[in-house]
Design an enzyme around this catalytic site. Structure first.
Site, PDB file in Angstrom:
ATOM      1  N   GLY A  74      -0.163   3.112  10.450  1.00 25.76           N
ATOM      2  CA  GLY A  74      -0.321   4.472   9.838  1.00 25.76           C
ATOM      3  C   GLY A  74      -1.526   4.043   8.724  1.00 25.76           C
ATOM      4  O   GLY A  74      -1.545   4.967   7.999  1.00 25.76           O
ATOM      5  N   SER A  77      -5.178   6.566   6.931  1.00 25.58           N
ATOM      6  CA  SER A  77      -5.448   7.668   6.218  1.00 25.58           C
ATOM      7  C   SER A  77      -4.683   7.701   5.157  1.00 25.58           C
ATOM      8  O   SER A  77      -3.365   7.055   5.161  1.00 25.58           O
ATOM      9  CB  SER A  77      -5.600   8.832   6.736  1.00 25.58           C
ATOM     10  OG  SER A  77      -4.288   9.360   7.547  1.00 25.58           O
ATOM     11  N   ILE A  79      -1.668   7.382   2.330  1.00 26.76           N
ATOM     12  CA  ILE A  79      -0.980   6.273   1.560  1.00 26.76           C
ATOM     13  C   ILE A  79      -1.266   4.962   2.606  1.00 26.76           C
ATOM     14  O   ILE A  79      -1.172   3.921   1.826  1.00 26.76           O
ATOM     15  CB  ILE A  79       0.405   6.729   1.479  1.00 26.76           C
ATOM     16  CG1 ILE A  79       0.517   7.805   0.445  1.00 26.76           C
ATOM     17  CG2 ILE A  79       1.383   5.382   0.895  1.00 26.76           C
ATOM     18  CD1 ILE A  79       2.103   8.453   0.697  1.00 26.76           C
ATOM     19  N   GLY A  80      -1.159   4.947   3.706  1.00 25.21           N
ATOM     20  CA  GLY A  80      -1.402   3.766   4.347  1.00 25.21           C
ATOM     21  C   GLY A  80      -2.837   3.022   4.128  1.00 25.21           C
ATOM     22  O   GLY A  80      -2.613   1.818   3.813  1.00 25.21           O
ATOM     23  N   SER A 208      11.512   9.386   3.020  1.00 26.67           N
ATOM     24  CA  SER A 208      11.135  10.731   2.176  1.00 26.67           C
ATOM     25  C   SER A 208      12.449  11.156   1.405  1.00 26.67           C
ATOM     26  O   SER A 208      13.624  10.918   2.127  1.00 26.67           O
ATOM     27  CB  SER A 208      10.483  11.504   3.076  1.00 26.67           C
ATOM     28  OG  SER A 208      10.351  12.915   2.241  1.00 26.67           O
ATOM     29  N   TYR A 230      15.110  22.701  18.276  1.00 25.78           N
ATOM     30  CA  TYR A 230      14.155  22.043  17.409  1.00 25.78           C
ATOM     31  C   TYR A 230      13.695  22.735  16.446  1.00 25.78           C
ATOM     32  O   TYR A 230      13.309  23.964  16.691  1.00 25.78           O
ATOM     33  CB  TYR A 230      12.990  21.509  18.484  1.00 25.78           C
ATOM     34  CG  TYR A 230      12.063  21.040  17.913  1.00 25.78           C
ATOM     35  CD1 TYR A 230      12.079  19.303  17.571  1.00 25.78           C
ATOM     36  CD2 TYR A 230      10.581  21.639  17.175  1.00 25.78           C
ATOM     37  CE1 TYR A 230      11.003  18.951  16.773  1.00 25.78           C
ATOM     38  CE2 TYR A 230       9.715  20.823  16.685  1.00 25.78           C
ATOM     39  CZ  TYR A 230       9.826  19.419  16.377  1.00 25.78           C
ATOM     40  OH  TYR A 230       9.178  18.567  15.861  1.00 25.78           O
TER      41      TYR A 230
END
Length: 360
Positions: A74, A77, A79-80, A208, A230
């Site tokens: 990832g 874009s 933080i990655g 997180s 869900y």
């Protein structure tokens, strides 16, 4: 990601508001912690909430031999991408593992503009697909490169119920199952690299703080991968809890094998984006200013990943949870070793079943 960002900001504002209210009622500890976060006061590591990835990696306690290789999922874009930029700037060989090759190549070009001599590879991976993960690992291993750092950073939030090609709920498949399988397939290479170089291998699961929203009676493996009842935010929180439990159980197994590889989970913080400002009215003007002070820049968000990946302070530390570049407490459920083992066993059985089905 719009709904998730707004939900998180509202809950975080409420959380810190309650801390301040309790402090005003005579409970000083919550107030002290809140002010420490807002001011960016350093913790035991010497870093705090305002520390950037650049600052962490400039410190003499960080090491980055030129032959160190890091895979970052990832990294197309956010933080990655920032993690990839900073680690490449410090001389590491970077493998950008992403689904969108156009974005991955753009990130590589931006890195090269700043660091022309950076060694950056781009390899395709779809973490929701076991077949794609297998292809990625086969391609990477065929290069004959060492592997010292694996950063399981990629994350998906979906408002609607979707399923992967293996018939697994998409958020759980991408955020947790995909990283579990990727780690399993690359672990032998990491152990081998550590033995050959004497440099400890490090795996970082990006989790997180919202893992703590998950209650014990709501954490059911079958419901998670089937997407029963869900809810997008709940599914995301469950996957992030699973990331921590994965780190805890794998750390136990690695220690039992005397492998020179560690694994830890981190909370990068809630990063400031244009989405928050665009939805200022939804947060309400009265809360927006306060909310903006709680959010991090992208570089601040990448700091904890870089700290755990490179700092000598985290040498030998495994199975822990970090935030703001400091070891901290995760939820009681995330600390439950029996729950971690149960999740591991269920995950392994599910993956083996799906792989057998794909082979027939």
């Amino acid at each position: 990601m719009i709904s998730l960002n707004i939900v998180i900001v509202k809950k975080v504002v409420t959380f810190f508001s309650l801390r301040i209210f309790k402090a005003a009622a005579g409970k000083a500890k919550p107030m002290k912690a809140t002010l420490k976060y807002l001011a960016g006061i350093a913790g035991p590591s010497g870093y705090g909430s305002k520390t950037t990835a650049e600052q962490v990696t400039q410190d003499s306690s960080c090491f980055y031999p030129s032959h160190l290789t890091a895979i970052i999922t990832g990294a197309t874009s956010g933080i990655g991408a920032e993690t990839a930029r900073v680690l490449a700037k410090r001389g590491l060989r970077i493998v950008i593992a992403g689904r969108d090759m156009k974005k991955a190549k753009e990130v590589r070009e931006n890195i090269w503009k700043e660091s022309p001599n950076a060694d950056v590879l781009v390899l395709e991976i779809d973490l929701s697909s076991f077949a794609s993960i297998q292809r990625f690992c086969s391609e990477f291993l065929s290069l004959g490169l060492p592997l010292s750092i694996l950063i399981n950073n990629a994350g998906l939030f979906s408002q609607k119920l979707e399923f992967s090609e293996e018939k697994v709920e998409m958020t759980f498949a991408t955020n947790y199952l995909g990283h579990y399988l990727l780690t399993e397939m690359l672990l032998e290479k990491m152990v081998e690299t550590a033995e050959n170089t004497g440099i400890q291998g490090r795996i970082i699961n990006v989790s997180s703080v919202i893992h703590s929203w998950v209650k014990r009676d709501g954490f059911c493996f079958n419901n998670m991968f089937n997407g029963t009842n869900y809810n997008g935010t709940r599914a995301y929180a469950q996957s992030k809890l699973a990331n921590i439990l994965h780190a805890k159980e794998l750390a136990r197994q690695l220690k039992a094998k005397n492998a020179n590889v560690t694994i830890n989970a981190i909370h990068p913080g809630i990063v400031k984006t244009g989405i928050i400002r665009a939805h200022k009215g939804l947060i309400t003007d009265s809360l927006f200013f306060f909310a903006s002070k709680l959010l991090k820049s992208t570089s601040q968000g990448a700091s904890t990943t870089c700290y755990v990946a490179l700092s000598s302070n985290t040498e030998g530390v495994s199975g822990k949870y970090f935030a703001d570049c400091n070891e901290c407490n995760s939820s009681s459920l995330a600390n439950d070793e029996s729950e971690a083992q149960k999740l591991w066993n269920n995950t392994r059985a599910l993956i083996q079943k799906r792989l057998r089905q794909a082979a027939t």
